[in-house]
Motif scaffolding. Structure first.
Motif, PDB file in Angstrom:
ATOM      1  N   LYS A   1      -0.067   5.149  -5.375  1.00 22.29           N
ATOM      2  CA  LYS A   1       0.079   6.442  -6.521  1.00 22.29           C
ATOM      3  C   LYS A   1      -1.131   7.484  -5.857  1.00 22.29           C
ATOM      4  O   LYS A   1      -1.034   8.551  -5.645  1.00 22.29           O
ATOM      5  CB  LYS A   1      -0.348   6.225  -7.951  1.00 22.29           C
ATOM      6  CG  LYS A   1       1.111   5.607  -8.714  1.00 22.29           C
ATOM      7  CD  LYS A   1       0.720   5.383 -10.148  1.00 22.29           C
ATOM      8  CE  LYS A   1       2.066   5.031 -10.743  1.00 22.29           C
ATOM      9  NZ  LYS A   1       1.926   4.675 -12.147  1.00 22.29           N
ATOM     10  N   LYS A   2      -2.285   6.667  -5.638  1.00 23.61           N
ATOM     11  CA  LYS A   2      -3.392   7.596  -5.015  1.00 23.61           C
ATOM     12  C   LYS A   2      -2.980   8.209  -3.811  1.00 23.61           C
ATOM     13  O   LYS A   2      -3.505   9.088  -3.136  1.00 23.61           O
ATOM     14  CB  LYS A   2      -4.855   6.601  -4.899  1.00 23.61           C
ATOM     15  CG  LYS A   2      -5.426   6.490  -6.233  1.00 23.61           C
ATOM     16  CD  LYS A   2      -6.759   5.758  -6.064  1.00 23.61           C
ATOM     17  CE  LYS A   2      -7.330   5.396  -7.353  1.00 23.61           C
ATOM     18  NZ  LYS A   2      -8.628   4.722  -7.220  1.00 23.61           N
ATOM     19  N   ARG A   3      -2.415   7.018  -2.836  1.00 22.46           N
ATOM     20  CA  ARG A   3      -1.867   7.505  -1.419  1.00 22.46           C
ATOM     21  C   ARG A   3      -0.956   8.793  -1.414  1.00 22.46           C
ATOM     22  O   ARG A   3      -1.148   9.593  -0.795  1.00 22.46           O
ATOM     23  CB  ARG A   3      -1.296   6.509  -0.948  1.00 22.46           C
ATOM     24  CG  ARG A   3      -0.938   6.739   0.688  1.00 22.46           C
ATOM     25  CD  ARG A   3      -0.861   5.525   1.344  1.00 22.46           C
ATOM     26  NE  ARG A   3      -0.845   5.423   2.752  1.00 22.46           N
ATOM     27  CZ  ARG A   3      -0.287   4.464   3.585  1.00 22.46           C
ATOM     28  NH1 ARG A   3      -0.083   3.151   3.205  1.00 22.46           N
ATOM     29  NH2 ARG A   3      -0.322   4.876   4.999  1.00 22.46           N
TER      30      ARG A   3
ATOM     31  N   GLU B   1      -1.638   1.145  -7.902  1.00 20.01           N
ATOM     32  CA  GLU B   1      -2.609   2.196  -8.082  1.00 20.01           C
ATOM     33  C   GLU B   1      -2.933   2.657  -6.799  1.00 20.01           C
ATOM     34  O   GLU B   1      -3.240   4.017  -6.407  1.00 20.01           O
ATOM     35  CB  GLU B   1      -3.832   1.520  -8.500  1.00 20.01           C
ATOM     36  CG  GLU B   1      -4.969   2.724  -8.784  1.00 20.01           C
ATOM     37  CD  GLU B   1      -4.524   3.588  -9.837  1.00 20.01           C
ATOM     38  OE1 GLU B   1      -5.248   4.601  -9.929  1.00 20.01           O
ATOM     39  OE2 GLU B   1      -3.552   3.213 -10.811  1.00 20.01           O
ATOM     40  N   ILE B   2      -2.907   1.890  -5.496  1.00 19.45           N
ATOM     41  CA  ILE B   2      -3.347   2.325  -4.229  1.00 19.45           C
ATOM     42  C   ILE B   2      -2.139   3.287  -3.824  1.00 19.45           C
ATOM     43  O   ILE B   2      -2.320   4.418  -3.284  1.00 19.45           O
ATOM     44  CB  ILE B   2      -3.323   1.218  -3.322  1.00 19.45           C
ATOM     45  CG1 ILE B   2      -4.477   0.331  -3.577  1.00 19.45           C
ATOM     46  CG2 ILE B   2      -3.158   1.770  -1.749  1.00 19.45           C
ATOM     47  CD1 ILE B   2      -4.495  -0.777  -2.882  1.00 19.45           C
TER      48      ILE B   2
ATOM     49  N   SER C   1       0.853  -1.289  -0.208  1.00 18.68           N
ATOM     50  CA  SER C   1       0.025   0.104  -0.117  1.00 18.68           C
ATOM     51  C   SER C   1       0.708   1.223  -0.068  1.00 18.68           C
ATOM     52  O   SER C   1       0.321   2.244  -0.149  1.00 18.68           O
ATOM     53  CB  SER C   1      -0.880   0.032   1.105  1.00 18.68           C
ATOM     54  OG  SER C   1      -0.193   0.166   2.401  1.00 18.68           O
TER      55      SER C   1
ATOM     56  N   TYR D   1       0.206  10.668  -4.255  1.00 18.17           N
ATOM     57  CA  TYR D   1      -0.048  11.795  -5.234  1.00 18.17           C
ATOM     58  C   TYR D   1      -1.366  12.502  -5.249  1.00 18.17           C
ATOM     59  O   TYR D   1      -1.779  13.083  -6.151  1.00 18.17           O
ATOM     60  CB  TYR D   1       0.512  11.428  -6.466  1.00 18.17           C
ATOM     61  CG  TYR D   1       1.612  10.664  -6.523  1.00 18.17           C
ATOM     62  CD1 TYR D   1       2.776  11.401  -5.920  1.00 18.17           C
ATOM     63  CD2 TYR D   1       2.176   9.696  -7.381  1.00 18.17           C
ATOM     64  CE1 TYR D   1       4.128  10.931  -6.116  1.00 18.17           C
ATOM     65  CE2 TYR D   1       3.479   8.970  -7.445  1.00 18.17           C
ATOM     66  CZ  TYR D   1       4.481   9.920  -6.818  1.00 18.17           C
ATOM     67  OH  TYR D   1       5.661   9.328  -6.848  1.00 18.17           O
ATOM     68  N   LYS D   2      -2.176  12.207  -4.218  1.00 18.46           N
ATOM     69  CA  LYS D   2      -3.475  12.574  -4.436  1.00 18.46           C
ATOM     70  C   LYS D   2      -3.521  14.215  -4.233  1.00 18.46           C
ATOM     71  O   LYS D   2      -2.763  14.726  -3.651  1.00 18.46           O
ATOM     72  CB  LYS D   2      -4.162  12.070  -3.042  1.00 18.46           C
ATOM     73  CG  LYS D   2      -3.913  12.422  -1.743  1.00 18.46           C
ATOM     74  CD  LYS D   2      -4.840  11.709  -0.625  1.00 18.46           C
ATOM     75  CE  LYS D   2      -3.958  11.962   0.706  1.00 18.46           C
ATOM     76  NZ  LYS D   2      -4.859  11.245   1.752  1.00 18.46           N
TER      77      LYS D   2
END
Length: 318
Positions: A313-315, A310-311, A285, A317-318
């Motif tokens: 990158k969201k975490r 994907e998790i 994660s 670079y959100k």
């Protein structure tokens, strides 16, 4: 510098410059013979099923070797594994590193759902280096509640304080001539036969600052004043019982085997400085990179699972 990449870590590690990484956190599958998913309705996760010890070692050992080559001269490699499956990883670590120190993480409290075996509450984190003195920054654990409530009973104008030893005991007697000296305070001579724990210069500095507790009883030893308001806690030991798993904490879970931020924070603070690079070759994660970024470090994270990437990158670079 920081990056997240999806793919085979064994191949992606070839893109990392040798001797460039200060801290590596390696949290591979534990050889648990289970398939991990987030929930019955969310299959995000991975299989941790192996046909033999050899298959598992053939997966882990090449990654360990490549990671070792990426470490700086005083860098640290952390291999996280369950206590149940610690023996193969320990053998691999001792084969490839000069220094291997086990850290015992008590990740949970009591287990109320066990009936026919002992509850499993311990993970092992092997702290490895090829330097007998890897980079190390002292980190602290919270003081024991009983100690905190009962030790700071002395008081002066600076505040409440506990007593710290500055004289060796009989079992610790020193022959170092620099630690065998006398000090005179208010007409009383202090010359402990087993020696002082510090140089005369350092002790006189503490005395001049009013940081030495001199006893009222004759023949008693002086002590260093340890002020409650200045305490950072107790120097960290190799038993980490103050960091709880995500299941027992307040963090939300993004991945089945995710580790708590506080655990990664301790590892990163302990073995790296701001501006250093931290690597996680099986990043899940992305907790390693998330914490590294918060602490002013660069990060490199790999994972073969596109869902995990994907998790991450969201975490990050959100």
């Amino acid at each position: 510098m920081s990056c997240i990449k999806q793919g085979d870590s064994l191949q992606l590690l070839d893109e990392v410059e040798d001797k460039s990484i200060q801290t590596i956190y390696f949290d591979p599958p534990f050889k648990s013979q289970k398939v991990y998913v987030m929930s019955p309705d969310d299959e995000t996760g991975f299989p941790d099923v192996w046909s033999s010890n050899k298959e598992y070692m053939d997966f882990v050992e090449p990654l360990v070797i490549k990671c070792k080559n990426k470490l700086t001269d005083d860098g640290s490699f952390f291999f996280h594994i369950s206590a149940k499956e610690m023996f193969l990883p320990e053998a691999i670590c001792r084969k490839h590193f000069k220094l291997v120190q086990p850290i015992f993480w008590k990740r949970s409290r009591s287990k109320n759902n066990t009936k026919n075996k002992l509850g499993e509450a311990i993970d092992i984190i092997f702290w490895c280096s090829n330097n007998k003195k890897p980079k190390f920054n002292m980190v602290y654990q919270e003081l024991d509640r009983y100690y905190a409530e009962n030790s700071y009973k002395n008081k002066d104008s600076r505040g409440n304080y506990a007593l710290g030893h500055i004289v060796y005991t009989k079992t610790q007697k020193t022959s170092n001539p620099d630690r065998l000296y006398q000090v005179v305070h208010d007409g009383v001579v202090y010359n402990p036969e087993n020696g002082w724990r510090m140089s005369k210069e350092d002790l006189e500095g503490l005395i001049s600052e009013g940081r030495v507790h001199f006893p009222k009883k004759p023949n008693a030893n002086p002590y260093k004043k340890i002020y409650q308001h200045e305490s950072k806690g107790k120097p960290c030991m190799n038993l980490w019982d103050d960091v709880h798993s995500i299941a027992m904490g307040n963090e939300g879970r993004l991945y089945p085997t995710e580790k708590p931020e506080k655990l990664l924070e301790r590892i990163i603070l302990m073995t790296s400085d701001e501006g250093d690079i931290v690597l996680d070759p099986v990043a899940g994660s992305g907790t390693t990179g998330f914490v590294a970024k918060e602490l002013g470090r660069d990060f490199i994270m790999f994972d073969i699972n596109p869902d995990a990437v994907e998790i991450m990158k969201k975490r990050l670079y959100k």
